[in-house]
Design an enzyme around this catalytic site. Structure first.
Site, PDB file in Angstrom:
ATOM      1  N   ARG A 121       0.846  -1.200   0.000  1.00  0.00           N
ATOM      2  CA  ARG A 121       0.000   0.000   0.000  1.00  0.00           C
ATOM      3  C   ARG A 121       0.874   1.239   0.000  1.00  0.00           C
ATOM      4  O   ARG A 121       1.036   1.901   1.013  1.00  0.00           O
ATOM      5  CB  ARG A 121      -0.915  -0.042   1.192  1.00  0.00           C
ATOM      6  N   GLN A 126      -0.872   2.344  -6.268  1.00  0.00           N
ATOM      7  CA  GLN A 126      -2.326   2.566  -6.323  1.00  0.00           C
ATOM      8  C   GLN A 126      -2.965   2.113  -7.644  1.00  0.00           C
ATOM      9  O   GLN A 126      -4.008   1.480  -7.626  1.00  0.00           O
ATOM     10  CB  GLN A 126      -2.665   4.006  -5.992  1.00  0.00           C
ATOM     11  N   ASP A 129      -3.753  -1.636  -7.472  1.00  0.00           N
ATOM     12  CA  ASP A 129      -4.412  -2.108  -6.256  1.00  0.00           C
ATOM     13  C   ASP A 129      -5.733  -2.811  -6.600  1.00  0.00           C
ATOM     14  O   ASP A 129      -6.813  -2.213  -6.575  1.00  0.00           O
ATOM     15  CB  ASP A 129      -4.644  -0.903  -5.331  1.00  0.00           C
ATOM     16  N   SER A 132      -8.521  -3.061  -3.681  1.00  0.00           N
ATOM     17  CA  SER A 132      -9.374  -1.879  -3.503  1.00  0.00           C
ATOM     18  C   SER A 132     -10.393  -1.787  -4.629  1.00  0.00           C
ATOM     19  O   SER A 132     -11.564  -1.444  -4.398  1.00  0.00           O
ATOM     20  CB  SER A 132      -8.540  -0.595  -3.477  1.00  0.00           C
ATOM     21  N   TYR A 228      -3.871  -0.765   7.167  1.00  0.00           N
ATOM     22  CA  TYR A 228      -4.774  -1.872   7.501  1.00  0.00           C
ATOM     23  C   TYR A 228      -5.023  -1.896   9.002  1.00  0.00           C
ATOM     24  O   TYR A 228      -4.168  -1.492   9.792  1.00  0.00           O
ATOM     25  CB  TYR A 228      -4.130  -3.212   7.133  1.00  0.00           C
TER      26      TYR A 228
END
Ligand code: NAD
Length: 381
Positions: A121, A126, A129, A132, A228
């Site tokens: 992360r 991103q 990801d 997500s 997290y």
């Protein structure tokens, strides 16, 4: 010889997604790769063979045995692994903490396997990801499924036939899926409350127009450096259950999404709390894949207990397969692009973006946490 990147049809029952969509084929061919797609691979998601062919992919009946790089959604089965080329590269959701047999088989076949769940992360990661992206889909669909099972409207309605009060929705865990669920429930007109152990989330919940449930609990070390949640003590979870009881009892729909990476989901809704809910209420347990946040959840099933509908979906992203495939495929191709140098996979193991999701390489399980899990399994009598 050019490198062949292949995309098989998923075989896990109920899986409708595909790991590559036609629009992204040129991205790979322009990088010097040949793209081979198994005939019918995208059909259930709404992507047909001629669409792949038009963008420069080859359609084939079988793809496992020729692939230098294999892109998948679900982990391969043992039989599929036995058909894969030695020294090939695999990128997929590998379920790294629960999939010991496949991980050992991948290592034995000298496959370099990357697990999309283990993407670090960091800002650079991103666009890769996948978790997500899929949580966004799941959070949205969870609300639609719950709303369709609820014997009430979601919005406030003022009609000549009377006034309808809005439904009350309580979301537990306001990460990516939870925030999407909050936004979707608000757009449908419900009154939404939410709770998360990470205090940073309060502002995000409020910015979506929902109320943050103040339980008066202070979670210890609520989050790790990746953002997290950290596991809490049994004592904390018991207090959390007590403090949440009144929110659960007054809700028409409860959507628990609370996860702690690599662990069974914490039990946050006890049978007693379900008994306290109004008949006809709905619990849609988004943590069902990790065992569920409700003690009564049966993963993969919809049941009624004490008059409450309890749904434990196993693969909600697959129920919106068109966009879930587009989103997943973007994260996977972005990751593959990161791994390529001059049209070939090149592994810079000093780079945390390459090292983080790497599970097996050169015949070894190289991911420390996954390796520790496998070792502890071996030592269990
Ligand atoms: P997740 O799916 O692991 O967990 C879902 C949510 O459950 C989390 O918000 C967690 O705090 C919450 N939770 C855990 N135990 C709980 C409990 N006992 N009670 C209530 N809630 C509990 O998490 P996620 O959605 O993948 O992401 C969590 C956070 O990480 C988000 O804030 C997200 O914005 C952030 N994130 C950062 C990056 C990045 O920097 N690249 C990428 C993705 C997510």
């Amino acid at each position: 010889m050019p490198i062949i990147v292949s995309v098989p049809k998923e075989t896990v029952p109920g899986e409708q997604r595909v790991a590559l969509v036609p629009e992204l084929v040129p991205r790979l061919t322009e990088a010097g790769l040949e793209v081979a797609v198994q005939s019918g691979a995208g059909e259930l998601a709404g992507f047909f063979d001629d669409g792949y062919a038009a963008k420069g992919a080859r359609l084939e009946a079988e793809v496992f045995d020729k692939a230098d790089i294999l892109l998948k959604v679900q982990p391969p089965t043992i039989v599929e692994i036995s058909h894969m080329k030695e020294d090939s590269v695999l990128i997929c959701f590998l379920q790294p903490y629960t999939n010991a047999t496949a991980i050992r088989a991948l290592a034995a076949r000298q496959i370099t396997a990357f697990s999309m769940e283990l993407m670090p992360r960091i800002t650079r990661a991103q666009p890769m990801d996948a978790l997500s992206a899929m949580s966004t889909v799941a959070g949205y669909k969870a609300v639609l499924v719950a709303a369709s099972r609820l014997p009430r409207f979601f919005p406030l309605l003022m009609t000549a036939a009377g006034t309808v009060t809005p439904a009350r929705v309580f979301v537990i865990g306001a990460g990516v899926a939870g925030l999407q669920a909050i936004g979707t429930a608000k757009r449908l007109g419900a009154v939404v409350e939410a709770y998360d152990t990470r205090p940073a989330v309060k502002e995000q919940v409020e910015s979506l127009g929902a109320k943050f449930a103040e339980l008066g609990l202070a979670a210890k070390d609520a989050e790790d450096k990746s953002g997290y949640a950290k596991a809490q003590s049994e004592d904390f979870y018991q207090k959390q259950q007590e403090m949440m009881s009144k929110y659960v009892a007054s809700a028409d729909v409860v959507i628990p999404t609370a996860l702690v990476p690599g662990q069974r989901a914490p039990i946050l809704i006890t049978e007693e709390m379900v008994r306290g809910m109004r008949p006809g209420s709905v619990i849609l347990d988004l943590a069902a894949e990790q065992g569920g946040n409700c003690a009564l959840t049966e993963p993969g099933r919809e049941i009624v207990r004490h008059g409450v509908v309890i749904i434990g979906p196993m693969n909600l992203p697959s129920t919106i397969p068109f966009q879930a495939s587009e989103m997943y495929a973007r994260t996977v191709t972005n990751y593959l692009a990161h791994l390529l140098k001059d049209g070939r996979p090149y592994l810079d193991l000093e780079d945390e973006l390459t090292r983080g999701p790497l599970v097996t390489h050169r015949g070894e399980v190289v991911h420390e946490i996954v390796k520790a899990r496998l070792c502890s399994e071996n030592s269990t009598p």
